[in-house]
Design a protein around this motif. Sequence first.
Motif, mmCIF file in Angstrom:
data_model
loop_
_atom_site.group_PDB
_atom_site.id
_atom_site.type_symbol
_atom_site.label_atom_id
_atom_site.label_comp_id
_atom_site.label_asym_id
_atom_site.label_seq_id
_atom_site.Cartn_x
_atom_site.Cartn_y
_atom_site.Cartn_z
ATOM 1 N N ALA A 136 1.720 -4.667 -14.397
ATOM 2 C CA ALA A 136 0.289 -4.619 -14.733
ATOM 3 C C ALA A 136 -0.329 -3.301 -14.275
ATOM 4 C CB ALA A 136 -0.441 -5.793 -14.089
ATOM 5 N N ILE A 137 0.137 -2.757 -13.167
ATOM 6 C CA ILE A 137 -0.361 -1.466 -12.679
ATOM 7 C C ILE A 137 0.008 -0.367 -13.674
ATOM 8 C CG2 ILE A 137 -0.091 0.318 -10.918
ATOM 9 C CD1 ILE A 137 0.434 -1.865 -8.913
ATOM 10 N N LYS A 138 1.243 -0.422 -14.168
ATOM 11 C CA LYS A 138 1.721 0.635 -15.067
ATOM 12 C C LYS A 138 1.032 0.604 -16.419
ATOM 13 C CE LYS A 138 6.126 1.018 -12.766
ATOM 14 N NZ LYS A 138 7.549 0.842 -12.797
ATOM 15 N N THR A 139 0.549 -0.561 -16.853
ATOM 16 C CA THR A 139 -0.112 -0.648 -18.161
ATOM 17 C C THR A 139 -1.614 -0.375 -18.077
ATOM 18 O OG1 THR A 139 -0.410 -3.040 -17.940
ATOM 19 C CG2 THR A 139 1.572 -2.266 -19.077
ATOM 20 N N GLU A 140 -2.207 -0.484 -16.900
ATOM 21 C CA GLU A 140 -3.648 -0.268 -16.763
ATOM 22 C C GLU A 140 -4.088 1.144 -17.116
ATOM 23 O OE1 GLU A 140 -4.796 -1.587 -12.910
ATOM 24 O OE2 GLU A 140 -4.732 -3.687 -13.470
ATOM 25 N N PRO A 141 -3.404 2.218 -16.683
ATOM 26 C CA PRO A 141 -3.847 3.560 -17.075
ATOM 27 C C PRO A 141 -3.800 3.762 -18.587
ATOM 28 C CG PRO A 141 -2.363 3.715 -15.214
ATOM 29 C CD PRO A 141 -2.355 2.282 -15.678
ATOM 30 N N ASP A 142 -2.838 3.106 -19.265
ATOM 31 C CA ASP A 142 -2.760 3.206 -20.719
ATOM 32 C C ASP A 142 -4.003 2.615 -21.356
ATOM 33 O OD1 ASP A 142 -0.284 4.322 -20.374
ATOM 34 O OD2 ASP A 142 0.805 2.447 -20.711
ATOM 35 N N LYS A 143 -4.508 1.501 -20.816
ATOM 36 C CA LYS A 143 -5.707 0.870 -21.350
ATOM 37 C C LYS A 143 -6.905 1.789 -21.166
ATOM 38 C CE LYS A 143 -4.218 -3.886 -20.520
ATOM 39 N NZ LYS A 143 -4.453 -5.084 -19.725
ATOM 40 N N GLU A 144 -7.002 2.425 -19.985
ATOM 41 C CA GLU A 144 -8.135 3.298 -19.704
ATOM 42 C C GLU A 144 -8.138 4.514 -20.610
ATOM 43 O OE1 GLU A 144 -8.050 4.231 -15.573
ATOM 44 O OE2 GLU A 144 -8.398 2.167 -14.948
ATOM 45 N N SER A 145 -6.955 5.139 -20.795
ATOM 46 C CA SER A 145 -6.884 6.336 -21.631
ATOM 47 C C SER A 145 -7.119 5.976 -23.091
ATOM 48 C CB SER A 145 -5.548 7.042 -21.452
ATOM 49 O OG SER A 145 -4.490 6.181 -21.861
ATOM 50 N N ALA A 146 -6.718 4.777 -23.516
ATOM 51 C CA ALA A 146 -6.943 4.357 -24.897
ATOM 52 C C ALA A 146 -8.445 4.127 -25.143
ATOM 53 C CB ALA A 146 -6.172 3.083 -25.197
ATOM 54 N N GLY A 147 -9.167 3.663 -24.133
ATOM 55 C CA GLY A 147 -10.603 3.421 -24.271
ATOM 56 C C GLY A 147 -11.400 4.719 -24.303
ATOM 57 N N GLN A 148 -10.887 5.804 -23.728
ATOM 58 C CA GLN A 148 -11.612 7.060 -23.680
ATOM 59 C C GLN A 148 -11.449 7.875 -24.955
ATOM 60 O OE1 GLN A 148 -10.122 8.938 -20.182
ATOM 61 N NE2 GLN A 148 -11.233 7.590 -18.804
ATOM 62 N N VAL A 149 -10.439 7.565 -25.758
ATOM 63 C CA VAL A 149 -10.168 8.354 -26.973
ATOM 64 C C VAL A 149 -11.176 8.108 -28.031
ATOM 65 C CG1 VAL A 149 -8.520 8.780 -28.819
ATOM 66 C CG2 VAL A 149 -7.720 8.403 -26.499
ATOM 67 N N ILE A 188 0.840 -1.198 0.000
ATOM 68 C CA ILE A 188 0.000 0.000 0.000
ATOM 69 C C ILE A 188 0.877 1.251 0.000
ATOM 70 C CG2 ILE A 188 -1.613 1.344 1.406
ATOM 71 C CD1 ILE A 188 -2.828 -1.364 2.286
ATOM 72 N N LYS A 189 1.966 1.207 0.751
ATOM 73 C CA LYS A 189 2.861 2.354 0.847
ATOM 74 C C LYS A 189 3.592 2.605 -0.475
ATOM 75 C CE LYS A 189 6.910 3.998 3.411
ATOM 76 N NZ LYS A 189 7.887 3.648 4.441
ATOM 77 N N HIS A 190 4.129 1.543 -1.086
ATOM 78 C CA HIS A 190 4.951 1.705 -2.284
ATOM 79 C C HIS A 190 4.154 1.702 -3.587
ATOM 80 C CE1 HIS A 190 8.801 1.627 -0.219
ATOM 81 N NE2 HIS A 190 8.280 0.700 0.571
ATOM 82 N N TYR A 191 3.016 1.034 -3.611
ATOM 83 C CA TYR A 191 2.192 0.953 -4.816
ATOM 84 C C TYR A 191 0.732 1.234 -4.457
ATOM 85 C CZ TYR A 191 6.408 -1.405 -6.318
ATOM 86 O OH TYR A 191 7.707 -1.705 -6.590
ATOM 87 N N PRO A 192 0.404 2.478 -4.156
ATOM 88 C CA PRO A 192 -0.966 2.789 -3.739
ATOM 89 C C PRO A 192 -2.008 2.536 -4.829
ATOM 90 C CG PRO A 192 0.327 4.801 -4.010
ATOM 91 C CD PRO A 192 1.261 3.653 -4.152
ATOM 92 N N ALA A 193 -1.583 2.483 -6.094
ATOM 93 C CA ALA A 193 -2.527 2.249 -7.187
ATOM 94 C C ALA A 193 -2.883 0.768 -7.337
ATOM 95 C CB ALA A 193 -1.936 2.765 -8.499
ATOM 96 N N MET A 194 -2.196 -0.104 -6.613
ATOM 97 C CA MET A 194 -2.477 -1.544 -6.726
ATOM 98 C C MET A 194 -3.829 -1.841 -6.088
ATOM 99 S SD MET A 194 -0.122 -4.825 -5.599
ATOM 100 C CE MET A 194 1.222 -4.418 -6.665
#
Length: 182
Positions: free
Chosen positions: A169-182, A111-117
Motif C-alpha cells: 500500500a505504501i508503494k502504490t500511494e505515490p502513484d495515486k498522488e502523481s496521477a492526481g496531479q497530472v 520506522i527504520k525500514h519503512y519511513p514512508a509508512m
Amino acid sequence: MTSPLMPKATAVWLVENTALSFEQIADFCGMHALEVQGIADGEVSGGIRGLDPVANGQLSLEDIRRCEKDETARLQMLSTAKQYIQQKTKGSRYTPVARRQDKPDAIAWLIKHYPAMTDAKIAKLIGTTKNTIQTVRGKTHWNSSNIKPRDPVLLGLCTQTHLDAAVAAIKTEPDKESAGQV
C-alpha cells in the motif's frame, strides 16, 4: 470471496469425491493449489475427515458437475450459506500482556525500514496508539534507551501477509498522488 466453514475438511471431501482441478478447489476453499495437491497426496490432510459441502448447503451438486466439465469455471457458494459464514472482524486484535512491551521495538523497526509508512498504518498493523508511535519516532518514549528495532512478524504482533499488504500500500500511494496531479 467467502471461504467455506471448514476449508480443509471441505477440500478433503472435494478431492476425494469430485473430479475438480486443484485450482478450482483451492479457489473455493481459499487455499493454495499446492496445499490442495498435498491433500490429494495425503501429506497435508493427515486425519482430517472430509466435510460434504453439498449436505451442508454450501454448494449445489449441479455447480460441482458444471465445474467438472469446464476447468476454467469456478465454484460459487450458495447465497443461503453466505449468511451463516462470519467475515473476519475489523476490530482490534488482542495482544497478550507478555508481548505488549515489544510494541515499541516493532514500531522502531517499521520506522527504520519503512519511513514512508504513516502512523495510522503502523497503528493498525501493530495495534497500538498514534501517541506511542510519535513518542518512539521522536525518541521521547519513557523506555527509549532500551528500544531495539525488531521485526513485528518475529515478535508475533502481525502476520507476514499483513505486513506485505501494508508495504504494498505504501508503494502504490505515490502513484495515486502523481496521477492526481497530472
